[in-house]
Design a protein around this motif. Sequence first.
Motif, PDB file in Angstrom:
ATOM      1  N   ARG A   1     -36.175 -50.611  41.096  1.00  0.00           N
ATOM      2  CA  ARG A   1     -35.572 -49.412  41.611  1.00  0.00           C
ATOM      3  C   ARG A   1     -34.943 -49.795  42.948  1.00  0.00           C
ATOM      4  O   ARG A   1     -34.654 -49.564  44.043  1.00  0.00           O
ATOM      5  CB  ARG A   1     -36.316 -47.927  41.368  1.00  0.00           C
TER       6      ARG A   1
ATOM      7  N   VAL B   1     -31.442 -44.109  41.735  1.00  0.00           N
ATOM      8  CA  VAL B   1     -31.144 -45.530  40.935  1.00  0.00           C
ATOM      9  C   VAL B   1     -31.669 -44.116  39.678  1.00  0.00           C
ATOM     10  O   VAL B   1     -30.787 -45.022  38.106  1.00  0.00           O
ATOM     11  CB  VAL B   1     -31.945 -46.472  41.462  1.00  0.00           C
TER      12      VAL B   1
ATOM     13  N   TYR C   1     -31.286 -50.985  43.987  1.00  0.00           N
ATOM     14  CA  TYR C   1     -30.460 -49.447  45.317  1.00  0.00           C
ATOM     15  C   TYR C   1     -29.617 -50.496  46.047  1.00  0.00           C
ATOM     16  O   TYR C   1     -28.459 -50.293  45.936  1.00  0.00           O
ATOM     17  CB  TYR C   1     -31.683 -48.814  45.618  1.00  0.00           C
TER      18      TYR C   1
ATOM     19  N   TYR D   1     -21.760 -43.421  44.292  1.00  0.00           N
ATOM     20  CA  TYR D   1     -22.070 -44.299  43.277  1.00  0.00           C
ATOM     21  C   TYR D   1     -20.687 -44.123  42.075  1.00  0.00           C
ATOM     22  O   TYR D   1     -20.944 -45.168  41.342  1.00  0.00           O
ATOM     23  CB  TYR D   1     -23.522 -44.665  42.907  1.00  0.00           C
TER      24      TYR D   1
ATOM     25  N   LEU E   1     -26.938 -51.748  44.426  1.00  0.00           N
ATOM     26  CA  LEU E   1     -26.128 -51.386  44.090  1.00  0.00           C
ATOM     27  C   LEU E   1     -25.113 -50.829  45.393  1.00  0.00           C
ATOM     28  O   LEU E   1     -23.797 -50.724  45.532  1.00  0.00           O
ATOM     29  CB  LEU E   1     -26.171 -50.143  43.818  1.00  0.00           C
TER      30      LEU E   1
END
Lengths: 275, 184
Positions: free
Chosen positions: B165, A48, B169, B110, B172
């Motif tokens: 995060r 991330v 995550y 990603y 995403l």
Amino acid sequence: MERRIYLYEELTALADCEIKDPERISYLKEIIRNNRDCEIEYKIQTTVKSVVSNRVLRLNAPHKLQSRIIESTTGKARTKTRKNNSYINLFLNKKTAFAAAVFAITSFIFILLNDSGKTSPRNMYKQAEANFVSLMNGKLKPQKLCGTPEEVKSFFSESGVNYAAFVPKMVPWKITGAVVSDEAGTKLAHHIYSDDSGHLIYLYQVNRFFLENNRVLELPDEISSACYKGDFIKLEYKNHSTFIFRYDDNIITLVTNDNPQKVEKYFISECFRQN
Amino acid sequence: MNDLYKEFEREALPHVDALYNFAYKMTGDSDDADDLVQETFLKAFRFFDKFEKGTNCKAWLFRIMKNSFINDYRKNTKQPGKVDYDDVQNFYENIKASDVKTEHLEADVYANLMDDDVSKALDSMPEDFRTVIILSDVEGFTYEEIAEFIDCPVGTVRSRLHRARKMLYTKLFDYAKENGFIKE
């Protein structure tokens, strides 16, 4: 449980290079190697972190803001950004009532825009109009002949366009092709419709972030703020018409040699309906 | 132009883009971001003689902006952002190591996401979580600097960043899955 969470948070600190003790670093690395849960926790953090630091769009401060800061800190009069709504807004088209009095309105804006006297080569709608003229003259040809929205979107994606393009089906016009241009390294999406009578509708669309602070392209403030509010702009010329509007996060400039009333009634209204 | 101004120009003005970027992400409005940044620079200039030379000017400017944001902007516009910690805990609990494949944990997976998908995912986070991620991963501040900015102990920064995060995550991951970049 609490101890485990504390350990996971330490892995976060490791990912952020916030652990300074070499022994602790070795210990945590060892745990990552030997414990799958810890490996996953650590990888979520690093993944991330990497995606955010590389992919989040960054805006630059507008030049006019920088000038105002310099002016205000050097003692000159301070100004606020937010302006009283200019009289132009009174003439803009609300999507709920865009059939009304369009020609008078757009003539007014047209005069005003031309009065500014200078057009940057990065002006989006001027680029669109120039491209349309090139299309009509045969100087610009589609890089890819496409018949469906999926083909156009796939071409955009494969060619490096990094935002979601709006490619609707629009009867009676048919999708005929697409072009991807490069503006300072940013890939931008264009596609074309035609009808059986040879009329063309050309769409040039960019993500609004590219217009913020003139990052990639420029658009006069009056036009961009109208688009953000859900209005659309129509400019009529002798041989073509230009419409500028927002769809989701994209600003779209449409140029056509078809009847502007027909385009407005069937194409633009459908875009607003789908938005 | 006096020496103080020259120094201000050298030390503070290079950070205008970072401040604007952050202000825009916090307010979601370019005019408000403009006003917030201008206000910040005016205050910074007024108190520049108090700025400790050799310390982090960017962090100092961000602290001034935070105070302007809390005192002026948010007071006039909306209630402070609230985080439902139960929701966060659920997010946190939802991610189990056994559910996650390591091949889903590579930044390359990603790479196909649109930049605005990533920005949208970040924008959809609760303000407290968005703030620590931006300060850490976009602006590159240390935990100590973030702690000063958000008025919390360093341990809270670490814990919030960890959860933020994980929450991001999941967003995403969902985007990537919806778009067919991840197959289960």
